[in-house]
Motif scaffolding. Sequence first.
Motif, PDB file in Angstrom:
ATOM      1  N   MET A 199       0.725  -0.826  -0.239  1.00 38.85           N
ATOM      2  CA  MET A 199       0.092  -0.084  -0.047  1.00 38.85           C
ATOM      3  C   MET A 199       1.052   1.008   0.196  1.00 38.85           C
ATOM      4  O   MET A 199       1.429   1.037   1.109  1.00 38.85           O
ATOM      5  CB  MET A 199      -0.909   0.534   0.884  1.00 38.85           C
ATOM      6  CG  MET A 199      -2.336   1.145   1.103  1.00 38.85           C
ATOM      7  SD  MET A 199      -3.402   0.221  -0.097  1.00 38.85           S
ATOM      8  CE  MET A 199      -4.115   1.696  -0.503  1.00 38.85           C
ATOM      9  N   GLU A 200       0.740   1.603  -1.450  1.00 34.78           N
ATOM     10  CA  GLU A 200       1.809   2.858  -1.491  1.00 34.78           C
ATOM     11  C   GLU A 200       1.582   4.590  -0.723  1.00 34.78           C
ATOM     12  O   GLU A 200       0.567   4.301  -1.866  1.00 34.78           O
ATOM     13  CB  GLU A 200       2.355   2.655  -2.914  1.00 34.78           C
ATOM     14  CG  GLU A 200       3.108   3.462  -3.725  1.00 34.78           C
ATOM     15  CD  GLU A 200       3.336   3.952  -4.821  1.00 34.78           C
ATOM     16  OE1 GLU A 200       4.405   3.508  -5.582  1.00 34.78           O
ATOM     17  OE2 GLU A 200       1.906   4.173  -5.792  1.00 34.78           O
ATOM     18  N   THR A 201       2.359   5.259  -1.024  1.00 32.44           N
ATOM     19  CA  THR A 201       2.272   6.175  -1.135  1.00 32.44           C
ATOM     20  C   THR A 201       3.599   6.748  -1.773  1.00 32.44           C
ATOM     21  O   THR A 201       4.810   6.540  -1.747  1.00 32.44           O
ATOM     22  CB  THR A 201       2.612   7.358   0.597  1.00 32.44           C
ATOM     23  OG1 THR A 201       1.642   6.787   0.618  1.00 32.44           O
ATOM     24  CG2 THR A 201       2.532   8.767  -0.421  1.00 32.44           C
ATOM     25  N   GLU A 202       3.428   8.009  -3.154  1.00 35.19           N
ATOM     26  CA  GLU A 202       3.625   7.623  -4.328  1.00 35.19           C
ATOM     27  C   GLU A 202       3.897   9.538  -4.496  1.00 35.19           C
ATOM     28  O   GLU A 202       2.591  10.102  -3.798  1.00 35.19           O
ATOM     29  CB  GLU A 202       3.421   7.240  -5.482  1.00 35.19           C
ATOM     30  CG  GLU A 202       4.413   8.296  -6.098  1.00 35.19           C
ATOM     31  CD  GLU A 202       4.613   6.918  -7.689  1.00 35.19           C
ATOM     32  OE1 GLU A 202       5.529   6.707  -8.448  1.00 35.19           O
ATOM     33  OE2 GLU A 202       3.995   5.584  -7.379  1.00 35.19           O
ATOM     34  N   GLY A 203       5.110  10.175  -4.253  1.00 36.96           N
ATOM     35  CA  GLY A 203       5.005  11.744  -4.842  1.00 36.96           C
ATOM     36  C   GLY A 203       6.032  12.201  -6.496  1.00 36.96           C
ATOM     37  O   GLY A 203       6.791  11.433  -6.609  1.00 36.96           O
ATOM     38  N   TYR A 204       5.020  13.287  -6.844  1.00 32.51           N
ATOM     39  CA  TYR A 204       6.334  13.560  -8.364  1.00 32.51           C
ATOM     40  C   TYR A 204       5.964  14.810  -7.915  1.00 32.51           C
ATOM     41  O   TYR A 204       5.270  15.130  -8.339  1.00 32.51           O
ATOM     42  CB  TYR A 204       5.358  12.685  -9.373  1.00 32.51           C
ATOM     43  CG  TYR A 204       6.936  12.866 -10.657  1.00 32.51           C
ATOM     44  CD1 TYR A 204       7.507  12.795 -10.597  1.00 32.51           C
ATOM     45  CD2 TYR A 204       5.774  14.495 -11.902  1.00 32.51           C
ATOM     46  CE1 TYR A 204       8.380  13.241 -11.969  1.00 32.51           C
ATOM     47  CE2 TYR A 204       6.381  14.416 -12.585  1.00 32.51           C
ATOM     48  CZ  TYR A 204       7.749  13.809 -12.473  1.00 32.51           C
ATOM     49  OH  TYR A 204       8.841  13.656 -13.632  1.00 32.51           O
ATOM     50  N   LYS A 205       7.625  15.445  -8.193  1.00 28.70           N
ATOM     51  CA  LYS A 205       7.593  16.951  -7.737  1.00 28.70           C
ATOM     52  C   LYS A 205       6.899  17.718  -6.968  1.00 28.70           C
ATOM     53  O   LYS A 205       5.909  18.577  -7.769  1.00 28.70           O
ATOM     54  CB  LYS A 205       7.443  17.625 -10.083  1.00 28.70           C
ATOM     55  CG  LYS A 205       8.788  17.169 -10.578  1.00 28.70           C
ATOM     56  CD  LYS A 205       8.826  17.310 -11.761  1.00 28.70           C
ATOM     57  CE  LYS A 205       9.879  16.646 -12.813  1.00 28.70           C
ATOM     58  NZ  LYS A 205      11.262  17.114 -12.081  1.00 28.70           N
ATOM     59  N   SER A 206       6.383  17.311  -5.908  1.00 32.37           N
ATOM     60  CA  SER A 206       5.140  18.561  -5.429  1.00 32.37           C
ATOM     61  C   SER A 206       5.664  17.684  -3.993  1.00 32.37           C
ATOM     62  O   SER A 206       6.713  16.860  -3.353  1.00 32.37           O
ATOM     63  CB  SER A 206       4.093  17.248  -5.430  1.00 32.37           C
ATOM     64  OG  SER A 206       4.003  15.420  -4.953  1.00 32.37           O
ATOM     65  N   SER A 207       4.690  17.692  -2.671  1.00 31.97           N
ATOM     66  CA  SER A 207       4.975  18.142  -1.230  1.00 31.97           C
ATOM     67  C   SER A 207       3.796  17.564  -0.926  1.00 31.97           C
ATOM     68  O   SER A 207       2.655  18.079  -1.123  1.00 31.97           O
ATOM     69  CB  SER A 207       5.090  19.513  -0.418  1.00 31.97           C
ATOM     70  OG  SER A 207       6.304  19.768  -1.536  1.00 31.97           O
ATOM     71  N   GLY A 208       4.105  17.158   0.132  1.00 38.35           N
ATOM     72  CA  GLY A 208       2.542  15.710   1.392  1.00 38.35           C
ATOM     73  C   GLY A 208       2.915  15.372   2.098  1.00 38.35           C
ATOM     74  O   GLY A 208       4.482  15.279   2.487  1.00 38.35           O
ATOM     75  N   TYR A 209       1.876  14.659   2.385  1.00 39.17           N
ATOM     76  CA  TYR A 209       2.157  13.940   3.578  1.00 39.17           C
ATOM     77  C   TYR A 209       1.105  12.317   3.289  1.00 39.17           C
ATOM     78  O   TYR A 209      -0.228  13.007   3.366  1.00 39.17           O
ATOM     79  CB  TYR A 209       1.576  14.522   4.886  1.00 39.17           C
ATOM     80  CG  TYR A 209       1.414  14.068   6.546  1.00 39.17           C
ATOM     81  CD1 TYR A 209       2.781  13.228   7.092  1.00 39.17           C
ATOM     82  CD2 TYR A 209       0.406  13.509   7.071  1.00 39.17           C
ATOM     83  CE1 TYR A 209       2.627  12.953   8.339  1.00 39.17           C
ATOM     84  CE2 TYR A 209       0.523  12.718   8.392  1.00 39.17           C
ATOM     85  CZ  TYR A 209       1.308  12.299   8.524  1.00 39.17           C
ATOM     86  OH  TYR A 209       0.745  12.125   9.673  1.00 39.17           O
ATOM     87  N   ALA A 210       1.259  11.595   4.699  1.00 40.76           N
ATOM     88  CA  ALA A 210       0.576  10.580   4.242  1.00 40.76           C
ATOM     89  C   ALA A 210       0.283   9.486   6.333  1.00 40.76           C
ATOM     90  O   ALA A 210       1.914  10.092   6.145  1.00 40.76           O
ATOM     91  CB  ALA A 210       0.765   9.474   3.025  1.00 40.76           C
ATOM     92  N   ASP A 211      -0.664   9.265   6.375  1.00 36.35           N
ATOM     93  CA  ASP A 211      -0.108   8.721   7.444  1.00 36.35           C
ATOM     94  C   ASP A 211      -1.119   6.873   7.231  1.00 36.35           C
ATOM     95  O   ASP A 211      -2.272   7.567   6.824  1.00 36.35           O
ATOM     96  CB  ASP A 211      -0.660   9.031   8.675  1.00 36.35           C
ATOM     97  CG  ASP A 211      -0.698   7.963  10.237  1.00 36.35           C
ATOM     98  OD1 ASP A 211      -1.047   6.562   9.750  1.00 36.35           O
ATOM     99  OD2 ASP A 211      -0.632   8.493  11.476  1.00 36.35           O
ATOM    100  N   VAL A 212      -0.485   6.352   6.985  1.00 32.73           N
ATOM    101  CA  VAL A 212      -1.111   4.561   6.203  1.00 32.73           C
ATOM    102  C   VAL A 212      -1.139   3.605   6.748  1.00 32.73           C
ATOM    103  O   VAL A 212      -0.195   3.074   7.525  1.00 32.73           O
ATOM    104  CB  VAL A 212      -0.991   4.429   4.882  1.00 32.73           C
ATOM    105  CG1 VAL A 212      -0.891   3.325   4.202  1.00 32.73           C
ATOM    106  CG2 VAL A 212      -0.679   5.637   4.377  1.00 32.73           C
ATOM    107  N   GLN A 213      -2.293   3.043   7.398  1.00 34.38           N
ATOM    108  CA  GLN A 213      -2.406   1.889   8.152  1.00 34.38           C
ATOM    109  C   GLN A 213      -2.734   0.641   7.821  1.00 34.38           C
ATOM    110  O   GLN A 213      -4.721   1.015   7.191  1.00 34.38           O
ATOM    111  CB  GLN A 213      -3.354   2.154   9.711  1.00 34.38           C
ATOM    112  CG  GLN A 213      -4.110   1.338  10.477  1.00 34.38           C
ATOM    113  CD  GLN A 213      -2.703   0.476  11.243  1.00 34.38           C
ATOM    114  OE1 GLN A 213      -2.317   1.510  12.016  1.00 34.38           O
ATOM    115  NE2 GLN A 213      -2.452  -1.018  10.954  1.00 34.38           N
TER     116      GLN A 213
END
Length: 224
Positions: A199-213
Amino acid sequence: MEIVLYKLTIVLLFTGYLQGVAAQSLTRNTTGFHDGYYYSFWNDHSSGTASMTLEPKGRYTIQWTNIGNLTAGKGWRTGKEDRKITYKATFNGGSNGFLAVYGWTKDALIEYYVVENYGEWTPPGATELGTVDTDGGTYRIYKTLRINQPSIAGTATFYQYWSVRSTKRSRGTVTFANHVAAWRKYGMYLGHIWDYQIMETEGYKSSGYADVQLRTSATDETDK
């Protein structure tokens, strides 16, 4: 005195057991296992910063700032066609990030995504082939070709298969077999050898945040 020390040792061991495996922070490209789950962290290090924290069981947090390209998550070392993946997340993909079931196969080399949430994004250069209705939503199907790009087999040319949910969500269950079946209708066949599935988080030329369970356990038994 020895009895007291013995009892103290037992208490500390028991406390550690209750607390589970300690959190672990990552900033360098790596894969491995944490509290029974496989994890992967990859950053092209072309710009910005990114940090992933491996939390107990199937949880992780990640944040990235002005990143070039980043992909990271927790899941399983070996993918499965019939896996049902249940998760919940807090997700902010910024201008160009997404939350997805993600993985690879070999023979043939295929990179695949079932995208649940995203920013202002669709697969670049892709033409929509059709849709599939599953898990309470409609997913748009795409196929893209990557030429001489990074992969699990080094620099290579390979296809990407995509299912992108029309109505974004940050919690639910992905019945992966339904996407595999839909892709086959359009001549999109996964390889015979399964590599990792997360279960992936991906970022491309950006800023962000994730909390995944992940709510599906490392042994594929749904947590009660």
